[in-house]
Design an enzyme around this catalytic site. Structure first.
Site, PDB file in Angstrom:
ATOM      1  CG  HIS A  10     -11.073  -6.224   7.394  1.00 54.71           C
ATOM      2  ND1 HIS A  10     -10.109  -6.736   8.219  1.00 54.71           N
ATOM      3  CD2 HIS A  10     -10.656  -6.489   6.129  1.00 54.71           C
ATOM      4  CE1 HIS A  10      -9.161  -7.304   7.480  1.00 54.71           C
ATOM      5  NE2 HIS A  10      -9.462  -7.157   6.225  1.00 54.71           N
ATOM      6  CD  GLU A  24      -2.036  -2.300   1.394  1.00 56.06           C
ATOM      7  OE1 GLU A  24      -0.911  -2.666   1.820  1.00 56.06           O
ATOM      8  OE2 GLU A  24      -3.000  -3.076   1.288  1.00 56.06           O
TER       9      GLU A  24
HETATM   10  C1  TPP Z   1      -2.671  -4.289   4.613  1.00 56.73           C
HETATM   11  C2  TPP Z   1      -3.670  -5.125   3.945  1.00 56.73           C
HETATM   12  N1  TPP Z   1      -3.826  -5.022   2.612  1.00 56.73           N
HETATM   13  C3  TPP Z   1      -4.741  -5.752   1.964  1.00 56.73           C
HETATM   14  C4  TPP Z   1      -5.535  -6.640   2.643  1.00 56.73           C
HETATM   15  C5  TPP Z   1      -6.614  -7.427   1.927  1.00 56.73           C
HETATM   16  N2  TPP Z   1      -6.194  -8.811   1.805  1.00 56.73           N
HETATM   17  C6  TPP Z   1      -6.542  -9.732   2.717  1.00 56.73           C
HETATM   18  S1  TPP Z   1      -5.848 -11.211   2.395  1.00 56.73           S
HETATM   19  C7  TPP Z   1      -5.092 -10.628   1.017  1.00 56.73           C
HETATM   20  C8  TPP Z   1      -4.248 -11.536   0.202  1.00 56.73           C
HETATM   21  C9  TPP Z   1      -3.117 -12.072   0.995  1.00 56.73           C
HETATM   22  O1  TPP Z   1      -2.373 -12.922   0.202  1.00 56.73           O
HETATM   23  P1  TPP Z   1      -1.292 -13.879   0.822  1.00 56.73           P
HETATM   24  O2  TPP Z   1      -0.376 -13.087   1.679  1.00 56.73           O
HETATM   25  O3  TPP Z   1      -0.697 -14.630  -0.288  1.00 56.73           O
HETATM   26  O4  TPP Z   1      -2.125 -14.829   1.799  1.00 56.73           O
HETATM   27  P2  TPP Z   1      -3.243 -15.909   1.387  1.00 56.73           P
HETATM   28  O5  TPP Z   1      -4.560 -15.214   1.413  1.00 56.73           O
HETATM   29  O6  TPP Z   1      -2.898 -16.456   0.073  1.00 56.73           O
HETATM   30  O7  TPP Z   1      -3.159 -16.935   2.476  1.00 56.73           O
HETATM   31  C10 TPP Z   1      -5.384  -9.292   0.813  1.00 56.73           C
HETATM   32  C11 TPP Z   1      -4.887  -8.481  -0.299  1.00 56.73           C
HETATM   33  C12 TPP Z   1      -5.350  -6.724   4.033  1.00 56.73           C
HETATM   34  N3  TPP Z   1      -6.111  -7.534   4.780  1.00 56.73           N
HETATM   35  N4  TPP Z   1      -4.413  -5.980   4.645  1.00 56.73           N
END
Ligand code: TPP
Ligand code: TPP
Ligand code: MG
Ligand code: MG
Lengths: 334, 340, 334, 340
Positions: free
Chosen positions: B143, B74
């Site tokens: 959230h 971000e």
């Molecule tokens: C700071 C922040 N940015 C965006 C999100 C929204 N978000 C939640 S899970 C996710 C994807 C995370 O991907 P990864 O780290 O690969 O974990 P996975 O879901 O695959 O286990 C996103 C973008 C968030 N929760 N926090």
């Protein structure tokens, strides 16, 4: 193989429990029984299990939004988890946290985390406590492929390196961050290679093979306990369901999923232990039955538990704070 | 202008589509704003259109360069929005939830907000940050924030929070066209709500509150979804025996603040209730109360009343969350208290 | 050597101007003439100069708290800089920014920056503009060794890599972040190695050699202009004065400083160009005299310029905003 | 308790020293809190003691493990402070300037502040964040903020801003001992100011305002260095022909807020002026005005007046910065306006 029998049983039971827990939630979410954002760990069980098989209750983990598997593997009570996800007063967090914030500090579980990249700095802190108190506790920091691009994660890697903290970074590369693959989001060769740039031992391993994970982490844990600093492990894995429940998963092909399912971590483990005569079919079946019962009981517990009283809204914000300041400039509503 | 009934989500999508067609320097970036950026297969393209589907269909029309998925970084992409704005683009950056501001606040409040001033006017930052606010989604403490107050606190930013589909369209277009950085707050709870929205170009100037209901006995100032709560309370009171006539002022623009409209209403009714879902301390709600205390005190016939969230994080359990968010009943009570 | 004569003259003049500007400030600060935090670039002149020798007015740079050298090398007016640092109305930012925020977007200078790590994301944005507008502009992101540990910097590296942006990251490793050396703060082999983990070409070069820097950056610039993405350059350099003016520099040894001063970038450049007959002593002397005059004029300009009118406090916050909202809840003071 | 005259800087240093001696789980970390962490030569050790020299001498007494320099990685070490607090240490984390919060806000407001709540009370976070506030240092827009209001906005945090050396000592000790996360705001401009400070253990409970001057005609509520500005204004008014008697309430603790003390004073004097150097919108100043509007309106004999910074970033030029910060003259004017 130098894993004892009990540990093998524990591994199977843990993986099976996680799978059953998640499958249950998947069904119950579809039925409209579960509120909120729920991110399921099904498919990735070998990682949490293989890692936590090396830890004791006194060791710490930090987790992610996809935290149920980490919780179960670290020994958080399954009934309380289920009740938490249902928003009940008997939940692990009294219903205040929900799926994304399940924690049990007494079990060394420092919380699922709704902020991607929220965990790595916290893990450094737990590592610092161990270092300053002179204990041999280690902290494992779980995070995803997507999280590997967050500045806070990279700061955590650097800080753990500079301070030689007893922290193990376990990147669960499940191929997607929501809809986005690391092919797009990770600049450079791969995630494990990036970690090498921070000067720490770093390996990429098959995240569907619980025994391989157990082995790699064992080494990392002894390195950490010896005071030799952090290790990075990229575990290549896959999630079976959508990013969260409700996701229709249109960003990947069905056959990709099927291919992974054919290499399922539970299937594979069963194959290996039966082939080598390490566990018997009867032992495995008994665990399956046992787990089934545990999950059914957890659901019943959650269902029959009360919702939190509205008075609970004000508690647990602070250890101490004047109560009338909790509704500033207004009377508390009835 | 002819109108149709569309949703708040569709209204924002439409405004963005029109602005992107109108001005090729307008671009969109954020996490999963299309979905599957690693794949160009038509089946995958636009798999999500953002986590709430608000930006669906845009990549087909404007392509991957202008509708740009980002890594989870971000600070990186928010700052890229600021840098792009300073050098000639007009970026719209999606921050999925306002609670994620913690990982990129510097680029918003120390770079975007201060740059023009620090540079003695030699830069402009036509950046729009789209983000979501609001509890009620059972999304728990990280959230569900509505923390627009912290952006209002910073000089150099403008902050907008529409309550209706039409306002969402008109204010979003204005935010994009504005030459200053604007934080545009979409309420998750409102995305599926529907209402009449003008077709084609439709721009509502920033900085103007809107009287959503006229009344004479009490002024209820509200923000975003709390406008609906206030309207319900006003209707209940109108129907009730006591027959209180409440005026509902939808602030819409939190910074700049439309002091005139608010003060005129207070002076007319002599009573003020503020309904705000954000945390109560150092908030837009206390700003509105301060307006009354500093500039309209002689018109007040009773104490000012606030109806806000408690001083707690947003709880997960539906039983607690429903108690967290202000309700029409609480607004009615507060109105009664101004009459004492 | 394929650098033309004018460019060599420009290099010497630029380095000399920076040195003279900074030495002047050092003296004037000690005399109590300069308000605020002032971070001098003396010693590091070869970096900004060697880099900017490859850029045009249409290219962009982002800078740091230690920005005077970058400004001068990018063509910001020296008189206006001096006036700005004195807080005068005629300053580059009308006196509103001061030393830490000098900018001139028309010259492609996107601002000194008081936030360590503030620049890299901004540089990605300028790179994105060039990419989307299809121009061949490049953006150079200057930052320090200390800044290399900031999450925002690492996010910038990754984003530039993923998007193949025309951005060149120039890490000015001057051995200290305030009092802290990269030996302590940078985990891993070195900063250039870490950047390699992000999959971009990365070199470490002698930051006291303007010609070597010019050469390395030339390659990086053509890579960027060709659309082949970012490059990382670690320039090893040294600052002669304290972290900021007023710093008594007790965290490093005097002989370390003297050793670096013996390898001074200006001395070295003079040696090379004289030895190879590229520039004459007369040319160099003329520049010295010229620079001396420029700096004296700049000081005179700053001294004789008016302070900003208090009315200026409200302007330039926004492009448009209701004036009465600039003093919320109160009347504007007289 | 015997007292000596020491500076605000020394008072903070002393409190930290005493707490570190008393409780070995208290540690300090931040950038350059010793200086030269790469070198163990005695000459280098403690070269800075923090950018303002506040932590000088501590490393000699408590060693490099407990007095810990960090890389420039605010999210990293702030989060490490939170994680350490959750696992049994009592960390003091120095954030050099409050304006740097933008690069680490998440760890403060989404982790430290919410953790206990999200975990259903199963964690405590005894973290103290020391940071500096205040304009007047000619440090320009990114190093002169006083944005404590945004921390007050977040439930789960406590926020303290002492105005005198004695309060600095007593409140800092209390902040460290407190089991909740506390943001402790040191004013750069006050570091060299001196005053009587009790020797030895000295703890002032959080959450209590302090009447720094008694008066009967008007209540002036002020924060940090603005207490001194308010006191000067009060003295001027006392000396002037009009002979107005002003009561000066030093808020000290911004969260929790000592409503009683503030309200009692307003009720006594019937008039309220708030002096705050922070940005005016969504601020502690509007909170205090709201207190009056909601709970003391019938006692007010005139409009509430605010004296704050303008809605602009902090300008660099001394000519502008001196106009930016509230002055005694502005306070006197505001007091007059409450009398109309
Ligand atoms: C700071 C922040 N940015 C965006 C999100 C929204 N978000 C939640 S899970 C996710 C994807 C995370 O991907 P990864 O780290 O690969 O974990 P996975 O879901 O695959 O286990 C996103 C973008 C968030 N929760 N926090
Ligand atoms: C986010 C942030 N953290 C800390 C500081 C305080 N600070 C200013 S300069 C500096 C050191 C920077 O070191 P480096 O990046 O090596 O640059 P140098 O000063 O050596 O040029 C620090 C810690 C800051 N300005 N911003
Ligand atoms: Mg993933
Ligand atoms: Mg440096």
């Amino acid at each position: 193989m130098d894993i004892n029998h009990d540990k093998l049983l524990w591994m199977y039971k843990t993986m099976r429990s996680i799978r059953a827990f998640e499958d249950q939630l998947h069904t119950d979410f579809a039925a409209g029984k579960i509120p909120g954002f729920v991110h399921l760990y099904a498919g990735e069980e070998a990682v949490a299990t293989g890692v936590c098989a090396n830890l004791t209750d006194r060791d710490y983990i930090t987790s992610t939004h996809r935290g149920h598997g980490h919780c179960i593997a670290k020994g958080v009570d399954i009934k309380e988890m289920m009740a938490e996800i249902h928003g009940k007063a008997t939940g692990a967090c009294k219903g205040k946290g929900g799926s994304m914030h399940i924690a049990d500090v007494n079990k060394g579980m420092l919380g699922a985390n709704g902020i991607v990249g929220g965990g790595p700095p916290l893990a450094c802190g737990a590592g610092l406590t161990a270092k300053l108190k002179g204990t041999d506790q280690v902290t494992v920091c779980f995070f995803g492929d997507g999280a590997s691009n967050q500045g806070t994660t990279m700061e955590g890697l650097n800080l753990a390196g500079v301070w030689k903290l007893p922290v193990i970074f376990v990147c669960e590369n499940n191929g997607y961050a929501e809809t986005t693959s690391p092919q797009y989001s990770v600049s450079g060769q791969d995630i494990a290679a990036r970690a090498r740039g921070f000067g720490m031992p770093s390996v990429a391993i098959d995240g569907l093979d619980v025994l391989a994970i157990h082995e790699a982490v064992r080494e990392a844990v002894s390195r950490a306990r010896r005071g030799d600093g952090p290790t990075f492990i990229e575990a290549q894995t896959y999630r079976y369901y959508g990013h969260f429940e409700g996701d229709t998963v249109k960003y990947r092909d069905k056959d990709e999923e099927e291919q992974y399912r054919s290499r399922d971590c539970l299937l594979r483990f069963r194959g290996v232990v039966l082939e080598h005569g390490l566990l018997t079919q009867a032992e495995l079946d008994a665990i399956d039955a046992d787990v089934k019962k545990t999950i059914a009981e957890a659901v019943a517990f959650a269902d029959s538990s009360p919702l939190p009283d509205t008075k609970e809204i004000l508690t647990d914000v602070y250890v101490s704070f004047p109560e009338k300041e909790m509704w500033p400039f207004q009377a508390a509503p009835a | 202008m002819s109108e149709r009934i569309i949703s708040y989500r569709e209204a924002i999508n439409e405004a963005l589509r029109l602005e992107m067609a109108r001005d090729e320097t307008v671009i969109l970036m954020g996490e999963d704003v299309t979905g599957a950026p690693h794949s160009d297969e038509p089946d995958h393209l636009d798999a999500w259109g953002g986590v709430f589907g608000v930006t669906k269909g845009l990549v087909q029309e404007f392509g991957r360069e202008r509708v740009r998925d980002t890594p989870i970084t971000e600070s990186g992409f928010m700052g890229a929005g600021v840098g792009a704005a300073a050098t000639g683009l007009r970026p719209v950056v999606e921050l999925m939830f306002i609670g994620f501001m913690g990982v990129c606040l510097d680029q918003v409040v120390n770079q975007a907000a201060k740059m023009r001033y620090m540079f003695g006017g030699k830069a402009k930052i036509p950046l729009t940050v789209r983000t979501t606010i609001g509890a009620g989604f059972r999304a728990a403490a990280q959230h569900s924030d509505s923390i627009y107050s912290i952006f209002v606190h910073f000089p150099g930013l403008k902050v907008v929070a529409p309550a209706t589909p039409a306002d969402a369209k008109g204010l979003f277009a204005a935010a994009i066209r504005d030459d200053d950085p604007v934080i545009f707050c979409e309420n998750k709870i409102l995305l599926d709500t529907k209402g009449p929205v003008p077709e084609g170009e439709y721009v509502i100037p920033l900085g103007k509150a809107d009287i959503k209901r006229e009344g004479k006995d009490v002024t209820i100032v509200a923000i975003s979804n709390m406008v609906n709560v206030a309207l319900k309370a006003a209707e209940q009171m109108a129907r009730n025996g006591d027959g209180i006539s409440a005026e509902v002022v939808d602030l819409r623009s939190l910074s700049p603040l439309d002091e005139e409209t608010v003060l005129a209403s207070i002076k007319k009714t002599g009573r003020l209730v503020v309904v705000d879902e954000d945390n109560p301390r150092c908030s837009v709600a206390t700003d509105i109360a301060t307006l009354a205390a500093t500039q309209a005190i002689e018109y007040l016939n009773g104490p000012v009343r606030l109806v806000t969230a408690p001083h707690t994080p947003v709880p997960f359990s539906p039983a607690l969350e429903d108690f967290y968010v202000p309700t029409p009943a609480r607004v009615v009570n507060a109105v009664r208290e101004t009459m004492i």
